[in-house]
Design an enzyme around this catalytic site. Structure first.
Site, short mmCIF file in Angstrom:
data_model
loop_
_atom_site.label_atom_id
_atom_site.label_comp_id
_atom_site.label_asym_id
_atom_site.label_seq_id
_atom_site.Cartn_x
_atom_site.Cartn_y
_atom_site.Cartn_z
N CYS A 157 0.83 -1.21 0.00
CA CYS A 157 0.00 0.00 0.00
C CYS A 157 0.86 1.25 0.00
O CYS A 157 0.58 2.21 -0.72
CB CYS A 157 -0.93 -0.01 1.21
N CYS A 216 -6.85 -2.31 6.56
CA CYS A 216 -8.00 -1.47 6.23
C CYS A 216 -9.14 -2.24 5.59
O CYS A 216 -10.31 -1.94 5.82
CB CYS A 216 -7.56 -0.32 5.32
#
Length: 438
Positions: A141, A239
């Protein structure tokens, strides 16, 4: 706010003498653009990546107090319509807006990277788990989203700032101009997650929290400023999973793997059944009940869908002495000049995945001593790094490492200086025999 200025000035005075810092009270780096060759200074535009948490909120507050023109930007990386559990993106965005209003930050925007995250991070993570690997989606990410897609939204005359606990140092000696260093707070240091980020992105980014010696001091500032996020619970989950879901349960919705046998790695005796190899992590408790022992995962053998377990958390089968890594990234684009590998050349990103015999690594004359980590929370361990002829890198640890597994990211350091790393492809036991997951 004046107290905050004095606090950051005091922190800045603790910097290392051999490194030059260009910000007045922030530990930052020099940005090489035609309009800004002297580093960050009050009045510069800064876009702060805000998550709705205390770290990024305090980052924005410190920069605002320094006289920067602060903008807030929130990334939406996960589609809540696809999330069957609890997703906090809506609340996080509201928190970002509320903090910006409190700090009088007029420009606060929202960007959608759902497609990019799905393609560059999530799908690859699923594929790795399906093939028995142990990936780290946070590293992907940072590389592809925060310092990739997000940074592309930042104008050339604007800095990016994040709430990471790490430091970006400007070093004139030995032509190492933009270095990623550990944060002062070793418990919170996040340089491990940025080890695959290119130096060109690091040099455009400010890390104000890198000089703080504890998270408590950051929270204290949030309380002083009466930011409502000062009491917000810290996000510890991935997330796309949410806060209350078991990771294995989440993966099961996307990975179709059958259950299979769990066996004692020493005797070959079946001790139970596993629910699917993707649901297990090397070194962790297997939660398989057999006899009076507590069984831990030693290996995931994909060829016959078998989970290999050992009794006890300190069993010798959980320890390995070496690994070979692919997709290697040097943050500065190349190894330090004094790293003279006798095999091949010193080019960056030699991502050849061909299998190479363990004994092809170089001897002491072709290796360098580094500090290495294969997990975020582990203490760095001494290892000898050498370069293989196919472009991969090999590490021989001075002491065996527990729970090392293919797919993990190995990151190397010289002291606090983070040099880069790669993805573990093969691991080796004390007899120098490779451990295969296929």
């Amino acid at each position: 706010m004046h107290r905050l200025l004095l606090q950051t000035q005091k922190l800045q005075q603790q910097q290392q003498r051999r490194c030059l810092f260009t910000a007045n009270t922030l530990n930052t780096t020099t940005k090489t653009t035609s309009n800004n060759n002297n580093g960050p200074k009050p009045g510069d535009r800064v876009m702060v990546a805000m998550s709705g948490g205390v770290d990024s909120s305090v980052t924005a507050a410190l920069l605002k107090d320094q006289g920067f023109q602060v903008q807030g930007i929130y990334m939406r990386n996960w589609d809540t319509s696809d999330e069957r559990g609890e997703c906090t993106s809506v609340q996080d965005w509201q928190d970002v807006q509320r903090v910006c209003e409190k700090l009088n930050i007029q420009d606060c925007r929202h960007v959608n990277f759902v497609k990019e995250y799905w393609t560059d991070v999530f799908q690859q993570t699923l594929d790795d788990y399906a093939h028995g690997l142990t990936p780290n989606p946070d590293i992907a990410c940072n590389r592809h989203i925060k310092f990739g897609a997000l940074l592309a939204h930042v104008p050339d005359d604007t800095w990016l700032a994040t709430g990471h606990y790490c430091r970006s140092l400007f070093q004139q000696q030995d032509h190492h101009r933009h270095q990623l260093w550990r944060g002062r707070d070793r418990k919170k240091d996040q340089s491990y997650f940025l080890a695959s980020v290119d130096a060109r992105a690091i040099q455009r980014t400010l890390f104000p929290l890198g000089e703080f010696e504890s998270k408590a001091k950051v929270k204290a500032i949030a309380h002083q400023l009466d930011l409502h996020v000062a009491k917000k619970r810290e996000s510890m989950g991935i997330c796309f999973v949410g806060q209350r879901r078991r990771f294995a349960d989440f993966l099961k919705e996307y990975i179709d793997q059958p259950p299979g046998p769990a066996v004692d790695v020493c005797t070959g005796k079946r001790i139970g059944d596993h629910r699917g190899l993707f649901a297990y992590t090397v070194g962790q408790a297997s939660k398989i009940c057999y006899g009076s022992d507590k069984w831990f995962v030693a290996q995931k053998r994909m060829s016959d869908n078998t989970l290999l377990c050992v009794p006890g958390s300190d069993h010798p089968a959980l320890f390995h002495s070496a690994c070979t890594a692919r997709d290697w990234v040097w943050i500065e684009g190349r190894p330090p000049p004094h790293f003279l590998f006798s095999s091949g050349n010193n080019n960056n990103n030699d991502n050849n995945n061909n299998n190479t015999d363990h004994h092809q690594h170089q001897d002491g004359q072709g290796s360098v001593l580094v500090d290495a980590q294969v997990r975020y929370r582990m203490a760095a361990q001494k290892a000898r790094l050498s370069r293989l002829q196919d472009g991969r890198y090999h590490l021989e640890f001075l002491e065996p490492i527990r729970a090392m597994a293919p797919g993990q990211q190995v990151v190397i350091y010289l002291g606090d200086w983070c040099l880069g790393g790669g993805t573990i492809q093969d691991i080796y036991n004390n007899t120098h025999s490779p451990v295969s997951i296929v």
